[in-house]
Design an enzyme around this catalytic site. Sequence first.
Site, PDB file in Angstrom:
ATOM      1  CG  ASP A  72       7.911 -30.868  11.237  1.00 22.96           C
ATOM      2  OD1 ASP A  72       7.373 -30.642  12.196  1.00 22.96           O
ATOM      3  OD2 ASP A  72       8.903 -31.731  11.127  1.00 22.96           O
ATOM      4  CG  ASP A 158      11.474 -16.003  14.451  1.00 22.71           C
ATOM      5  OD1 ASP A 158      12.006 -16.750  13.718  1.00 22.71           O
ATOM      6  OD2 ASP A 158      10.367 -15.610  14.352  1.00 22.71           O
ATOM      7  CG  HIS A 183      11.233 -21.242   6.959  1.00 27.43           C
ATOM      8  ND1 HIS A 183      11.437 -20.120   7.699  1.00 27.43           N
ATOM      9  CD2 HIS A 183      11.017 -22.307   8.080  1.00 27.43           C
ATOM     10  CE1 HIS A 183      10.801 -20.337   9.149  1.00 27.43           C
ATOM     11  NE2 HIS A 183      10.471 -21.254   9.036  1.00 27.43           N
TER      12      HIS A 183
END
Length: 200
Positions: A72, A158, A183
Amino acid sequence: MQFLVASNNAKKLKELETILADAGIAGVELLPLSAVESYPEPVEDGRTFADNALIKARAGAQATGLVCVADDSGLAVEELNGMPGVLSARWCGAHGPDEENNRLLLGQMQHVPDERRACAFVSVCALVTPDGKEVTVEGRWPGTLLRAPQGENGFGYDPLFQPEGEKRSAAEMTPEEKNEVSHRGRALRQLVDTIAELAG
């Protein structure tokens, strides 16, 4: 050994496959959700990324009897106490278009000075085995929230995210460049040892 990745996103599968290959781990087959018998999609009602990643990974492991990996992720803006956070995909109220989420976030941050626009993309990956072993890892990609969208690549936030040490937005980087530093990549790399151990 087969592992379920609780997603039908081919890019997520490819990213983990590449990380495992780079680490020299063989004998692991990653399956998307479409490769297993369908099961009820769990409600992601957790308060944190870790909560939601575990909800998805537990559901997958329980339904299929396979080790399940789920993630997530979202954008955490310091000025907004870490929000949008787990609400990143539905910040505008619905699971809505990226543009609407972006427009709302830019509006909320309109008068915030440059020195207080720190943010980070955060990904928590959870690995759950059918016998109940659970591992969660977190990857953070720090940066700054821009004042207007830049770039055509990527998705979500983004175009608004300028990674630390970059002149470009995340939407101006190639997918390969993003995978190197993202990430999710940072989180997934922390699962390599656990996956290697399970694959024996």
